[in-house]
Design an enzyme around this catalytic site. Structure first.
Site, PDB file in Angstrom:
ATOM      1  N   GLU A  36      -5.798   1.580  -4.334  1.00 19.32           N
ATOM      2  CA  GLU A  36      -5.063   0.990  -3.217  1.00 19.32           C
ATOM      3  C   GLU A  36      -4.425  -0.331  -3.627  1.00 19.32           C
ATOM      4  O   GLU A  36      -4.851  -0.987  -4.583  1.00 19.32           O
ATOM      5  CB  GLU A  36      -6.011   0.727  -2.046  1.00 19.32           C
ATOM      6  CG  GLU A  36      -7.115  -0.272  -2.417  1.00 19.32           C
ATOM      7  CD  GLU A  36      -7.925  -0.768  -1.224  1.00 19.32           C
ATOM      8  OE1 GLU A  36      -7.499  -0.565  -0.073  1.00 19.32           O
ATOM      9  OE2 GLU A  36      -8.981  -1.392  -1.460  1.00 19.32           O
TER      10      GLU A  36
ATOM     11  N   CYS B 264       0.821  -1.225   0.000  1.00 18.68           N
ATOM     12  CA  CYS B 264       0.000   0.000   0.000  1.00 18.68           C
ATOM     13  C   CYS B 264       0.852   1.272   0.000  1.00 18.68           C
ATOM     14  O   CYS B 264       0.597   2.207  -0.765  1.00 18.68           O
ATOM     15  CB  CYS B 264      -0.977  -0.003   1.165  1.00 18.68           C
ATOM     16  SG  CYS B 264      -0.255   0.051   2.825  1.00 18.68           S
TER      17      CYS B 264
ATOM     18  N   HIS C 146      -2.872   1.129   6.878  1.00 16.84           N
ATOM     19  CA  HIS C 146      -3.201   1.046   5.451  1.00 16.84           C
ATOM     20  C   HIS C 146      -3.355   2.451   4.881  1.00 16.84           C
ATOM     21  O   HIS C 146      -3.783   3.379   5.572  1.00 16.84           O
ATOM     22  CB  HIS C 146      -4.493   0.257   5.251  1.00 16.84           C
ATOM     23  CG  HIS C 146      -4.807  -0.014   3.810  1.00 16.84           C
ATOM     24  ND1 HIS C 146      -3.930  -0.650   2.961  1.00 16.84           N
ATOM     25  CD2 HIS C 146      -5.910   0.269   3.061  1.00 16.84           C
ATOM     26  CE1 HIS C 146      -4.475  -0.751   1.760  1.00 16.84           C
ATOM     27  NE2 HIS C 146      -5.667  -0.197   1.790  1.00 16.84           N
TER      28      HIS C 146
END
Length: 376
Positions: A351, A288, A339
């Site tokens: 993402e 990420c 994240h």
């Protein structure tokens, strides 16, 4: 804090209650007019201006020369909002719960103590005697109605991890479940302005005394068309039909988004550098934070490598005021999120989600945003 909040409730609620119950209750026609008076997304909120106008009302101004964006009758609506906040404080409800309550009352009654509504719905939250919310007289009491809303909210498992609209819907079970989201920014500004009038109320959230410095959790605070839901189901690794980078996007943000989109469909690799996501070496794939780092590197912007450090890049922005290229963070905590994704505009986020999943585009409504940062 509980004792302080209870004291505030005793001192403050009585005059507000008298004022609220003394007001003329609206007719069905008034209710319909009130509920249709505003339909667009309030995201560009001037919190300082709202605080100034709210203070005038609470100090006794008539409302004739007071203007609060999104409120048609501030002299009536602001005291009702104050009752909701004060009730929340007296019950030790966290700030987010108070915002949920305000957003709900904005949608259900436009913060008016209505005497009628759909079927037997009444009051600030349009609660129904036939559904066990209390007698008609009780529901018309703004304090009682607020207490009942909070008690139902606190019984919802995991409400603090939900978006504002999800939590409100869990309590209200409305036929328009997405409608609450449009009021999140205004509700946040009202809660902040009103809470400041109570001594000690700034640390009402025992777990987070600095909440006022952070953006609201939740999504964009806008209507479904702006939360990504309008694109329907998005196949993993694909660009939803009809999406294009908004014309007003910063040129460097556009470059970053375009580069990230070229990585769609490549598999996630924890610790991967994202320098050759389409190549044979798994460690050249993206996780990420490396997806964010490399996307901005191709736009000439240097970012640090990890989610933990990227949350300190640029400047904090509200999730209700996102622009293409902004980074949004979830999982973990606001100080140490686990994240990160990049907002693309149109309610979409790109993402690299997790092991076994490809780089993909998801609607922002699916994100529980802990923090948002503007890099440019």
């Amino acid at each position: 804090m509980k004792g302080l909040a209870a004291g505030i409730g005793v001192v403050f609620l009585s005059p507000i209650l008298l004022a609220g119950t003394g007001m003329m209750l609206a007719s069905s026609a008034d209710a319909v007019q009130s509920n249709s008076s505003f339909s667009s997304c309030l995201s560009d909120i001037d919190s300082d201006k709202i605080a100034e106008q709210v203070t005038k009302i609470l100090d006794g101004a008539s409302g004739k020369d007071v203007h609060v964006e999104g409120l048609d009758l501030p002299a009536e609506q602001v005291p009702n909002a104050a009752t909701i906040v004060a009730t929340g404080l007296s019950l030790d409800v966290p700030k987010k719960g108070q915002i949920i309550a305000l957003a709900t009352a904005m949608q259900e009654s436009r913060l008016r103590n209505l005497g009628s509504g759909d079927r037997d719905s009444l009051g600030l939250f349009q609660q129904r005697p036939s559904q066990g919310w209390g007698s008609a007289q009780q529901i018309r009491d703004p304090v009682y109605a607020s207490e009942q809303f909070y008690k139902h909210l606190l019984k919802v498992d995991g409400w603090q991890q939900m978006t504002v609209t999800q939590a409100a819907q869990a309590v209200q079970k409305s036929g328009l479940p997405d409608a609450y989201a449009q009021w999140e920014s205004l509700a946040t500004a009202l809660q902040s302005a009103i809470a400041k009038t109570f001594p000690g109320a700034g640390d009402a959230d025992g777990k987070d005394t600095n909440q006022g410095e952070k953006p609201s959790t939740g999504t964009t605070g806008c209507t479904p068309g702006q939360d990504g839901s309008g694109f329907g189901r998005i196949p993993e690794g694909s660009v939803p039909k009809g999406y294009s980078i908004p014309k007003g996007a910063d040129p460097k943000a556009r470059q970053a988004i375009e580069w990230a989109m070229h990585q769609l469909g490549t598999l996630y690799q924890w610790g991967g550098s994202c320098t050759n996501a389409h190549g044979p070496d798994p460690m050249g794939r993206c996780d990420c934070s490396s997806l964010m780092q490399q996307a901005y590197a191709h736009a000439g912007i240097t970012l640090t490598r990890t989610t933990y450090t990227q949350v300190g890049e640029g400047k904090a922005v509200s999730p209700a005021d996102l622009k293409p290229g902004d980074l949004i963070f979830s999982r973990g905590t606001a100080a140490r999120p686990e994240h990160v994704g990049m907002y693309m505009g149109e309610g979409l986020v790109i993402e690299a989600p997790r092991t076994s999943k490809p780089v993909r585009i998801t609607p922002i409504k699916d994100w529980d945003i802990l923090a948002a940062r503007r890099i440019l």
